[in-house]
Design an enzyme around this catalytic site. Structure first.
Site, short mmCIF file in Angstrom:
data_model
loop_
_atom_site.label_atom_id
_atom_site.label_comp_id
_atom_site.label_asym_id
_atom_site.label_seq_id
_atom_site.Cartn_x
_atom_site.Cartn_y
_atom_site.Cartn_z
N THR A 1 0.82 -1.22 0.00
CA THR A 1 0.00 0.00 0.00
C THR A 1 0.85 1.26 0.00
O THR A 1 0.50 2.27 -0.60
CB THR A 1 -0.91 0.00 1.25
OG1 THR A 1 -1.78 -1.12 1.15
CG2 THR A 1 -1.75 1.25 1.33
N THR B 1 1.56 -4.35 4.46
CA THR B 1 1.43 -4.59 5.90
C THR B 1 0.86 -5.96 6.26
O THR B 1 1.06 -6.41 7.38
CB THR B 1 0.53 -3.51 6.54
OG1 THR B 1 -0.72 -3.49 5.86
CG2 THR B 1 1.18 -2.15 6.47
N ASP B 2 0.15 -6.61 5.33
CA ASP B 2 -0.50 -7.87 5.68
C ASP B 2 0.46 -8.86 6.34
O ASP B 2 0.18 -9.42 7.38
CB ASP B 2 -1.09 -8.55 4.43
CG ASP B 2 -2.46 -8.02 4.11
OD1 ASP B 2 -2.80 -6.92 4.61
OD2 ASP B 2 -3.20 -8.69 3.35
N LYS C 1 0.53 -7.62 13.25
CA LYS C 1 -0.58 -6.80 12.77
C LYS C 1 -1.83 -7.21 13.52
O LYS C 1 -2.32 -8.33 13.37
CB LYS C 1 -0.77 -6.98 11.26
CG LYS C 1 -1.76 -5.98 10.67
CD LYS C 1 -1.86 -6.06 9.15
CE LYS C 1 -2.71 -4.92 8.63
NZ LYS C 1 -2.88 -4.93 7.18
#
Lengths: 437, 621
Positions: free
Chosen positions: A101, A177-178, A256
């Site tokens: 992202t 970020t996943d 996360k």
């Protein structure tokens, strides 16, 4: 992108129309003029997306009797040259971009799809970076959204990071970020003798938005990479929903914990290494961190792909059987509570161990420490030879096990022993009251 | 004024909040009072030089170092408003309302709705952009026999409400952010201001006749674009009261006409002014003007510029309480000063007559020279004078294209230069919404009738007075009214109950919301059956609201509001006559006295007219 219907395809082909052209759609009831936009995944196959002169996109259906005319070709786009000037007297830092992202944006030319930003574009978002560090180089080993990141990407990244690291004062890696916390865990193990900071960062709001979190995350990352003496692999992202400061969290302890919030990354069973403000203030929270040294980093980028991670759940253990059948060499089970699996799962665990696999249990609760001796189920698993990984995160355990098994020179006993010893702060002997939600 | 000759052109943009939950999440569209549950601090930045209509440098300046605070209320905002969660799918009810309204405005509906991001950089949206989509286009309505073009209808998000502007940015409330708005843009209308207002009133009526829009202050705003020949397009933003519209248009047309006249007067006679400020603080050391005194104590300076030959220009009247000097002052204020003082003002009101004389002398000014003074920190004051000179010199161009804010008098003040076209980008988080023609057709069949038709119907078929009919046309209670009329009760009584009684009881704090449609339906059935008089209705509603679980019978019994029978009244009359035997000698007096006594006894339990009928019969008047 959804396909146009045969009819629409034919009409566009006949008129030699492609995306970006100015078109006139004449229908029996009305006429529309504007720029043809790319079709959308969820658009009707009979619908053209037109950008009207008022800036709005609308969908126009080619009803029977419609005609499409090309008014003019694609308007030439101005390419803006972005030049960055850096001050070589500032700490030299390398940037590695990998996708995600943080380097995504709407394609301004086609107006539709997500495209990847060039490193220059990314940096033009935060020109203040030039006042913080001297950007020595930008590497781009691959572009993947992080859900597509595979162990071989970690290996490639580890090798690149070591090269970059040995030529600079620190490295910043931008990443989706996943699975960012898998990658930081992998780099924590795959880079040995780490002498400098390796700072991974990402964005929960894409960089083409005025409200993007990428800017502050990058600025804080630069502060850590260029100016801190913390020689760890870690994640540097928003500490809260405010745009005030970031946390720098140890790579093997970060996770996360939210699908979308800016402060999704949290230190689990741990406190962040430091708080860092974009202005440069750094507040170290963990006093026993490893300090910057003069030495060189060394890549140890191996991974056994027959390693897996599985959630224990109330139900049949078919997935675990499947892993045994497929010859998995390492299996991490995220166990319930203090480290338990349902009774039917004991059988495939026995099968796995008998087949020579290493079976570990990590806490499904994420927070807290396992203990095999409180309940009979734990004692039974322990007797079978299951390794209880104390307070190690399941994802970190998976990465560590795969990395250890990748070392062909290690015996099974050595792997087991190393699983329970800290390599990069991933396991501890003491549980402190902090580090919980 | 002959507006045709003036070349008056007006375009309207309506922004009406819809009466449904938020556009991209399930939060209720309710404004909140009191302390927020959470305050979040953010900054925004220009991205990739792609800030829509703004010059990237300007955008950078607009955003650099700005800090915004957002008040979050658990009751009315969630992670979506906080820009911490992607938007949910579009609110279907809002979309349906937008389509219904577009159809009522004669628009064609797009085949697929695509939401766009329109960049806003004042911090009023946490994401830095507003989500907006075009729903309809090419519409037309007829008002007073004239066609009015509807250019487009749009469904969009309301912005956050501002709490305060701070030195470093602003504080906003998130309760308002994301409330669905429908925007309606008319084409250019070449008609007089009164007719423009009628168009606005008509569109306002259409909005309300749907029963699906929010009511009350701030729920509808108009932006008005106004120009005359030789003038420029000026956008008056955020007009809330439609009844002010004609006045705003009149005054703006007049302002533009006067600015054009001013241009003609000064062209060739006067020269452009150069911004060469002189520090004249020294002449104000002993001033009696309080605000200047305070400023000087804080170390502020007074700077002056001389306008050679400009005497009288700044004093040129442009509208009520507005002179050319007011325009100049608006510009100067943008630099952060309180305003300007100029030589065409009555300086004795400050009072600085003496000081001004000293300044005139010191600057060797001629009698027909003018001056402008600004009080402020040196740099601010310099910038303010720069802005002021900028505006003064624009007088040679006539009317500048501006965005202006309405004042209570109907005049307007300068807000900012007119923005260019917004550049818009697709909102990639929201999938396009296909509009099926079968759905549109089914909505078209169920469109609310034309307000005039509804009104005629209410007056002719239901016998409502014009006043009541006007209220009922735009009332949310109209569907309920039609239902209650089926009880057979008097439509006027029902309308009065819905539009007046219930509202006034609610204002008094009676919990009328506890009464369901069934309650009201039963009430009017029994009323129609003659169980109680219409005078009893307010008291019955009051009592029943307090105990909605009880039966109407029980309420009637407890309140004693059951209608009295003729027999009972007759008995009372006989009893009273027995008490005052002489009364019947003067029948007219007897009627008055007895009527008074009986009304006291049976208040609310019998219609006045029915009582008087019985009484007249009994006393033989």
């Amino acid at each position: 992108m959804a396909e146009y219907s045969e009819n629409v395809k034919r009409v566009l082909a006949e008129q030699g129309i492609s995306v970006g052209d100015r078109v006139l759609v004449e229908r029996p009831d009305s006429a529309y003029e504007g720029i043809l936009m790319p079709n959308h995944e969820f658009s009707d196959p009979e619908v053209l997306i037109i950008k009207l002169d008022n800036g709005y996109n609308i969908g126009v259906r080619l009803v029977p009797g419609s005609r499409v005319k090309k008014v003019s070709g694609k308007a030439p786009q101005e390419k803006r040259k972005i030049r960055l000037s850096f001050n070589p007297r500032l700490p030299g830092v390398s940037l590695i971009t990998t996708g995600g992202t943080i380097t995504s944006r709407v394609d301004y030319e086609t107006g539709g799809v997500v495209s990847l930003m060039s490193p220059e574009e990314l940096l033009s978002l935060v020109p203040e970076l030039a006042d913080i560090v001297f950007l020595r180089e930008v590497r781009n080993p691959f572009n993947e959204m992080s859900e597509d990141m595979m162990p071989w990407n970690w290996q490639a990244l580890a090798n690149d990071t070591v090269k970059a690291l040995n030529e600079s004062e620190g490295v910043i890696i931008t990443h989706g970020t996943d699975t960012l916390h898998y990658t930081t865990a992998a780099l924590s193990f795959m880079i040995q003798d780490l002498p400098k900071p390796v700072v991974l960062t990402g964005a929960q709001r894409s960089s083409d938005r005025p409200s993007t979190d990428a800017a502050m995350n990058l600025l804080c990352s630069a502060r850590i990479a260029g100016h801190s003496d913390i020689a760890h692999v870690g994640i540097c992202m928003h500490a809260s929903m405010n745009d005030d400061y970031c946390n720098f969290i140890l790579g093997t302890r970060a996770r996360k914990m939210h699908t979308s919030r800016r402060d999704a990354f949290q230190a689990i069973n741990d406190t962040p290494l430091a708080r860092v403000w974009p202005s440069g203030r750094i507040e170290v929270l963990k006093k026993d961190y490893r300090k910057r040294t003069k030495g060189e980093a060394r890549a140890d980028a191996v991974f056994e792909e027959k390693t897996g991670l599985l959630h224990a759940f109330p139900g049949s253990p078919e997935p675990l059987h499947a892993m045994v059948d497929k010859g998995y060499r390492g299996i991490v089970i995220a166990g319930t509570g203090l480290g338990h699996v349902p009774r039917p799962w004991l059988d495939p665990i026995t099968r796995a161990i008998e087949s020579g696999a290493i079976v570990c249990i990590a806490p499904q609760t994420l927070y807290g420490r396992l203990n095999p001796f409180v309940y009979s189920r734990g004692r039974r698993e322990y007797e079978q030879g299951v390794l209880f990984l104390e307070d190690m995160l399941p994802e970190t355990a998976y990465v560590k096990l795969g990395w250890l098994l990748g070392h062909e020179e290690y015996t099974e006993e050595e792997v087991k022993k190393k699983m329970l010893e800290p390599v990069a702060g991933e396991i501890s002997k003491r549980s402190l009251p902090g580090g919980f939600v | 004024m002959d507006y045709k000759r003036l070349g008056l052109k007006v375009g309207l943009e309506f922004h009406q909040r819809l009466d449904t939950h938020k556009l991209f999440c399930s939060c209720p569209s309710e404004l909140q009072e009191g302390d927020p549950d959470l305050v979040v601090q953010r900054s925004l930045r220009p991205v990739s030089g792609e800030l829509g209509y703004m010059d990237p440098a300007a955008a950078k300046e607009a955003l650099a170092g700005k800090e915004y605070k957002y008040y979050h209320y658990d009751r009315a905002s969630c992670l979506v408003e906080l820009d911490e969660e992607p938007p949910h799918q579009v609110n279907q009810e809002a979309l349906e309302t937008a389509v219904i309204l577009s159809l009522m405005l004669g628009c064609s509906i797009v085949d697929e709705v695509h939401f766009m991001r329109k960049t806003v950089i004042d911090g009023s949206n946490t994401s830095g952009f507003q989500r907006t989509a075009m729903i309809g286009h090419s519409g037309k309505i007829r008002v007073n026999g004239e066609d009015v073009e509807i250019k487009g209808t749009f469904l969009e998000e309301e912005a956050s409400g501002i709490v305060e502007r701070t030195a470093s940015g602003a504080v906003y409330k998130l309760d308002r952010l994301g409330i669905p708005l429908i925007e309606i843009a008319t084409g250019i209308m070449e008609m007089d201001p009164k007719s423009v207002q009628e168009v606005a009133l008509e569109i306002g009526k259409l909005l309300r006749v749907t029963g699906r829009v929010q009511r009350g202050l701030g729920t509808i705003r108009q932006d008005v674009n106004i120009s005359i020949s030789g003038g420029a397009r000026v956008e008056v933003k955020g007009l809330q009261d439609i009844r002010m519209l004609a006045r705003v248009v009149e005054l703006e047309a007049e302002r533009q006409a006067r600015l054009i006249k001013l241009k003609q007067e000064i062209t060739g006679r006067l020269q452009k002014v150069s911004p060469r400020p002189v520090d004249v603080t020294a002449y104000f050391r002993d001033t009696e003007c309080k605000f200047i005194k305070r400023g000087l104590q804080k170390g502020q300076r007074i700077l002056a510029i001389v306008l050679p030959g400009w005497k009288g220009v700044l004093g040129t009247e442009l509208g009520p309480g507005r002179r050319f000097g007011s325009e100049v002052s608006d510009y100067a204020k943008k630099a952060g000063v309180g305003g300007i003082i100029h030589s065409d003002e009555d300086l004795s009101k400050y009072p600085i007559t003496k000081e001004a004389e000293a300044v005139r002398k010191a600057l060797e000014m001629k009698p027909d020279d003018a001056f402008v003074l600004v009080l402020g920190e040196k740099e601010k004051a310099e910038n303010a004078l720069k802005e002021a000179v900028n505006r003064i010199n624009m007088a040679f161009d006539g009317v500048p294209a501006e965005t202006r804010r309405p004042l209570p008098s109907g005049a307007t003040e300068y807000m900012r230069p007119m923005a260019g076209e917004h550049r818009m980008y697709p909102e990639t988080d929201v999938p396009p919404v296909m509009i099926r023609s079968s759905w549109v057709d089914s909505l078209r069949k169920r469109l609310p009738a034309d307000p005039q038709k509804i009104k005629d119907d209410l007056m002719i078929k239901y016998g409502l007075s014009e006043e009541l009919a006007d209220k009922m046309v735009i009332s949310k209670n109209r569907p309920l009214f039609y239902k209650l009329v089926e009880t057979g009760a008097s439509p006027t009584v029902i309308a009065v109950t819905l539009e007046q009684t219930l509202k006034s009881l609610k204002r008094q704090g009676v919990p009328t919301d506890r009464l369901s449609e069934d309650h009201l339906s039963q009430l009017f059935k029994e009323f129609n059956a003659g169980l109680f008089s219409k005078e009893a209705i307010p008291d019955l509603i009051k009592a029943w609201s307090e105990a909605p679980g009880k039966s109407l019978e029980k309420i009637l019994e407890e309140t004693g509001l059951m209608r009295v029978s003729e027999e009972e009244v007759k008995k009372s009359i006989a009893l009273l006559l027995g008490k005052y035997p002489d009364l019947l000698q003067d029948k007219r007096r007897a009627f008055r006295v007895l009527m008074g006594e009986l009304m006291k006894e049976y208040r609310g339990r019998i219609d006045g007219s029915r009582l008087s009928m019985i009484l007249r019969k009994e006393i033989g008047e």
